[in-house]
Structures are given as C-alpha cells and as structure tokens.
Scaffold this motif. Structure first.
Motif, PDB file in Angstrom:
ATOM      1  N   THR A 108       0.806  -1.214   0.000  1.00 52.95           N
ATOM      2  CA  THR A 108       0.000   0.000   0.000  1.00 52.95           C
ATOM      3  C   THR A 108       0.844   1.271   0.000  1.00 52.95           C
ATOM      4  N   GLY A 109       2.148   1.143   0.110  1.00 55.34           N
ATOM      5  CA  GLY A 109       3.019   2.315   0.124  1.00 55.34           C
ATOM      6  C   GLY A 109       4.464   1.888   0.218  1.00 55.34           C
ATOM      7  N   GLY A 110       5.329   2.849   0.537  1.00 56.72           N
ATOM      8  CA  GLY A 110       6.734   2.549   0.745  1.00 56.72           C
ATOM      9  C   GLY A 110       7.434   2.003  -0.486  1.00 56.72           C
ATOM     10  N   ILE A 111       8.464   1.176  -0.247  1.00 60.28           N
ATOM     11  CA  ILE A 111       9.259   0.674  -1.357  1.00 60.28           C
ATOM     12  C   ILE A 111       8.449  -0.211  -2.296  1.00 60.28           C
ATOM     13  N   GLN A 112       7.440  -0.925  -1.755  1.00 58.96           N
ATOM     14  CA  GLN A 112       6.637  -1.788  -2.626  1.00 58.96           C
ATOM     15  C   GLN A 112       5.851  -0.966  -3.650  1.00 58.96           C
ATOM     16  N   ARG A 113       5.286   0.135  -3.205  1.00 56.52           N
ATOM     17  CA  ARG A 113       4.569   1.019  -4.130  1.00 56.52           C
ATOM     18  C   ARG A 113       5.543   1.641  -5.129  1.00 56.52           C
ATOM     19  N   ASP A 114       6.711   2.036  -4.658  1.00 55.90           N
ATOM     20  CA  ASP A 114       7.715   2.598  -5.563  1.00 55.90           C
ATOM     21  C   ASP A 114       8.095   1.588  -6.641  1.00 55.90           C
ATOM     22  N   LEU A 115       8.293   0.339  -6.251  1.00 54.95           N
ATOM     23  CA  LEU A 115       8.664  -0.686  -7.221  1.00 54.95           C
ATOM     24  C   LEU A 115       7.567  -0.907  -8.260  1.00 54.95           C
ATOM     25  N   GLN A 116       6.320  -0.809  -7.836  1.00 54.20           N
ATOM     26  CA  GLN A 116       5.207  -0.910  -8.788  1.00 54.20           C
ATOM     27  C   GLN A 116       5.294   0.194  -9.838  1.00 54.20           C
ATOM     28  N   GLN A 165      -7.842  11.777  -1.331  1.00 50.25           N
ATOM     29  CA  GLN A 165      -6.700  10.876  -1.219  1.00 50.25           C
ATOM     30  C   GLN A 165      -5.768  11.345  -0.103  1.00 50.25           C
ATOM     31  N   ASN A 166      -5.051  10.394   0.445  1.00 51.12           N
ATOM     32  CA  ASN A 166      -4.017  10.723   1.423  1.00 51.12           C
ATOM     33  C   ASN A 166      -2.941  11.549   0.745  1.00 51.12           C
ATOM     34  N   LYS A 167      -2.620  12.692   1.315  1.00 51.66           N
ATOM     35  CA  LYS A 167      -1.646  13.592   0.684  1.00 51.66           C
ATOM     36  C   LYS A 167      -0.278  12.933   0.568  1.00 51.66           C
ATOM     37  N   HIS A 168       0.060  12.086   1.548  1.00 49.87           N
ATOM     38  CA  HIS A 168       1.359  11.439   1.504  1.00 49.87           C
ATOM     39  C   HIS A 168       1.416  10.367   0.416  1.00 49.87           C
ATOM     40  N   SER A 169       0.283   9.724   0.134  1.00 54.25           N
ATOM     41  CA  SER A 169       0.255   8.738  -0.950  1.00 54.25           C
ATOM     42  C   SER A 169       0.505   9.413  -2.287  1.00 54.25           C
ATOM     43  N   MET A 170      -0.133  10.544  -2.507  1.00 55.95           N
ATOM     44  CA  MET A 170       0.079  11.280  -3.748  1.00 55.95           C
ATOM     45  C   MET A 170       1.498  11.810  -3.833  1.00 55.95           C
ATOM     46  N   GLN A 171       2.013  12.309  -2.732  1.00 51.68           N
ATOM     47  CA  GLN A 171       3.390  12.796  -2.679  1.00 51.68           C
ATOM     48  C   GLN A 171       4.362  11.667  -3.035  1.00 51.68           C
ATOM     49  N   GLY A 172       4.139  10.481  -2.476  1.00 53.15           N
ATOM     50  CA  GLY A 172       5.001   9.341  -2.748  1.00 53.15           C
ATOM     51  C   GLY A 172       4.940   8.881  -4.188  1.00 53.15           C
ATOM     52  N   ASP A 173       3.723   8.865  -4.762  1.00 51.84           N
ATOM     53  CA  ASP A 173       3.566   8.460  -6.164  1.00 51.84           C
ATOM     54  C   ASP A 173       4.270   9.439  -7.105  1.00 51.84           C
ATOM     55  N   PHE A 205       7.451   8.324  -9.572  1.00 48.94           N
ATOM     56  CA  PHE A 205       7.314   8.507 -11.017  1.00 48.94           C
ATOM     57  C   PHE A 205       8.387   9.470 -11.539  1.00 48.94           C
ATOM     58  N   ILE A 206       8.592  10.559 -10.827  1.00 44.90           N
ATOM     59  CA  ILE A 206       9.593  11.541 -11.244  1.00 44.90           C
ATOM     60  C   ILE A 206      10.994  10.937 -11.174  1.00 44.90           C
ATOM     61  N   THR A 207      11.254  10.132 -10.153  1.00 47.00           N
ATOM     62  CA  THR A 207      12.546   9.454 -10.040  1.00 47.00           C
ATOM     63  C   THR A 207      12.833   8.613 -11.272  1.00 47.00           C
ATOM     64  N   ALA A 208      11.834   7.824 -11.681  1.00 46.41           N
ATOM     65  CA  ALA A 208      12.002   6.951 -12.840  1.00 46.41           C
ATOM     66  C   ALA A 208      12.273   7.748 -14.109  1.00 46.41           C
ATOM     67  N   GLU A 209      11.522   8.819 -14.316  1.00 49.72           N
ATOM     68  CA  GLU A 209      11.657   9.581 -15.556  1.00 49.72           C
ATOM     69  C   GLU A 209      12.940  10.411 -15.586  1.00 49.72           C
ATOM     70  N   ALA A 256       9.678  15.332 -16.712  1.00 50.91           N
ATOM     71  CA  ALA A 256       9.382  14.277 -15.745  1.00 50.91           C
ATOM     72  C   ALA A 256       8.169  14.634 -14.894  1.00 50.91           C
ATOM     73  N   CYS A 257       8.086  15.888 -14.466  1.00 52.05           N
ATOM     74  CA  CYS A 257       6.965  16.319 -13.626  1.00 52.05           C
ATOM     75  C   CYS A 257       5.647  16.300 -14.393  1.00 52.05           C
ATOM     76  N   LYS A 258       5.675  16.704 -15.657  1.00 53.31           N
ATOM     77  CA  LYS A 258       4.450  16.691 -16.453  1.00 53.31           C
ATOM     78  C   LYS A 258       3.924  15.278 -16.645  1.00 53.31           C
ATOM     79  N   LEU A 259       4.827  14.329 -16.885  1.00 60.37           N
ATOM     80  CA  LEU A 259       4.405  12.932 -17.024  1.00 60.37           C
ATOM     81  C   LEU A 259       3.855  12.399 -15.699  1.00 60.37           C
ATOM     82  N   ALA A 260       4.505  12.759 -14.587  1.00 63.77           N
ATOM     83  CA  ALA A 260       4.039  12.316 -13.276  1.00 63.77           C
ATOM     84  C   ALA A 260       2.667  12.899 -12.959  1.00 63.77           C
ATOM     85  N   GLU A 261       2.474  14.173 -13.290  1.00 63.55           N
ATOM     86  CA  GLU A 261       1.182  14.811 -13.027  1.00 63.55           C
ATOM     87  C   GLU A 261       0.085  14.200 -13.909  1.00 63.55           C
TER      88      GLU A 261
END
Length: 269
Positions: free
Chosen positions: A37-45, A230-238, A242-246, A256-261
């Motif tokens: 639901t969050g953390g590194i697992q969500r990042d890996l997704q 939505q939880n603000k921290h969930s959106m912040q994490g997503d 996404f920005i990290t990957a791009e 990168a930010c436009k794609l994430a948004e």
C-alpha cells in the motif's frame, strides 16, 4: 571459446545480464509495507510501470494485522550497509528518498549521498515514522531542510510541511499561504534544482489538489479534482517515484513532472 560466446549472447538476449546493464536503474529509500500500500513496494510498482529497474533500501518495516499496526525501525548503520551494497553492485541513475525514520538516518544518508555520483536525488519526506501517519516535527523538518533539500534535484513537499519549513527556518518572516510564494522562498533559502509543493483542499463533495513546480526561473501549475479525498502522503510518494524513474531515464525536470502529473490525473481523478 565458442560456447562462452553463445552463453554471453544468451544472457544479453534474455535480459538477465545485458538487460540489467542497459536499463535505467533507480533506488527507493523508504519503509517496507508487505501489503504493497506504500513505501518501497509502491515505488517498485511505479518503477515497473515506467520501465525502469528498481533497487531498495529499507528504513522501516511496517506490519499490519486485523487490529494493530507495528513498526520496526532499522538502525542507521543497517541503512548504511544496504545503501553501500546497492551502490557497490550497480551505478544508480536516480535515488528517491522517502521515509527517513530518524534524524540519525538523515545524517547517514546525507553523508552517503555526498559521496555518490548519482545524478538525480529526489526527496519527498513522507514522515519520520510511516506508521504514525503524521507530519514531520519542527526539528525533523529543519534537519531535512538543511541537509537533504540542498542535495535534491527536486524536493517534493506537502503544503503543510512546506509552510512549517518556513516557520522553523532562521531569519524568515513568512505569513503568506500562497503556494507560489512558499515555493520561491524555500527555493531561495535551500537551493534545490526544483521544488514541487502539493496542497489538497476539500470543496463540497470533491477535493481539489493544487500543485506548483518552481525551477528557479518559472512556475508550472497543476490542478486535479479528486472525488474521494486521497491521502496527501500517498500522492506525494507516487509523484516522487514517477519523477525518479523519468529523471533516471534522462528527461528534464519539467518533462518528468508533467508525465508524473498526468499519471496522477489518470489515477486519482
């Protein structure tokens, strides 16, 4: 020699060795939530969605049963060992710093980041204890702001944390609630390459999430209507993942930010 040649070709063709050498490699430093639901697992997704290879460093383990939630904080020395293991094994294109758990972990990561040659560092401090679902304390915010924001390609903050950073920053008198002014002030003090601030407001039956990106020259604004808040921290994490990957793939901060948004718009609206 003939056999060795075809073994190497086989490995490259099957994306086991050659693929790993060629793909973008990014690192998530955060809590581990086995329920994804969050953390590194969500990042890996999200890394997989963006077609990049993700490594992880765990700062905290969260376990949940039907009635209780427990957290196990990793000592900063163990965080350092994990980090060093990843960096020795592979050059990393971008690092996403999320849940830090303790000020000592912040200090350790700051030292390690200063030693790396990683081009992009993305910092999005969800909170120092993921299981608490609370904002950072004043002291924790000050430590984060002074040590990690200056190292960041982009710092991603909630409106509440951004406002509190200004409140605890020395020699700053700031009483404006304007997102643009807040972003510019934090940028001026701590000098990241860019800053992204998000604010969620309830409006009747929907919530509106307003974001401002400032890169030192211009502001870019994004607005999303959210029918279930939505939880603000969930959106912040997503956004951070996404920005990290791009950024790791070589895109500019704005791209990168436009794609994430765009991803946020499709996933949260």
């Amino acid at each position: 020699m003939f056999r060795l040649k075809y073994v190497i070709l086989f490995l490259f063709h099957n994306n086991s060795l050659g693929g790993l050498l060629m793909v973008t490699k990014v690192l998530s430093v955060s809590a581990s939530l086995p329920n994804c639901t969050g953390g590194i697992q969500r990042d890996l997704q999200l890394f997989q969605t963006c077609d990049v290879f993700g490594f992880t460093v765990i700062t905290e383990l969260i376990t949940i049963d039907r009635s209780t939630q427990s957290s196990y904080t990793f000592d900063s020395s163990l965080v350092k060992q994990q980090f060093s293991t990843v960096l020795i094994a592979e050059p990393i294109d971008a690092i996403n710093i999320g849940c830090l758990t303790t000020v000592k972990t912040t200090d350790t990561l700051t030292e390690l980041l200063l030693e790396t040659q990683t081009k992009h560092i993305i910092s999005a401090p969800v909170n120092y204890n993921y299981s608490s679902s609370t904002d950072l304390t004043a002291y924790e915010l000050m430590q984060y702001a002074e040590k990690l924001i200056p190292l960041s390609t982009i710092s991603i903050l909630t409106y509440e944390d951004a406002l509190n950073i200004l409140k605890v920053s020395p020699n700053v008198n700031h009483d404006s609630n304007d997102l643009t002014l807040i972003a510019k002030e934090i940028f001026k003090i701590y000098r990241p390459k860019a800053i992204l601030i998000l604010k969620i407001e309830n409006k009747s039956t929907i919530a509106v999430s307003q974001h401002v990106l400032f890169d030192g020259k211009k502001c870019q604004f994004f607005t999303h209507k959210i029918f279930n808040q939505q939880n603000k921290h969930s959106m912040q994490g997503d956004l951070a993942a996404f920005i990290t990957a791009e950024l790791g793939k070589g895109l500019s901060i704005m791209q990168a930010c436009k794609l994430a948004e765009k991803f946020i718009e499709q996933s949260y609206d």
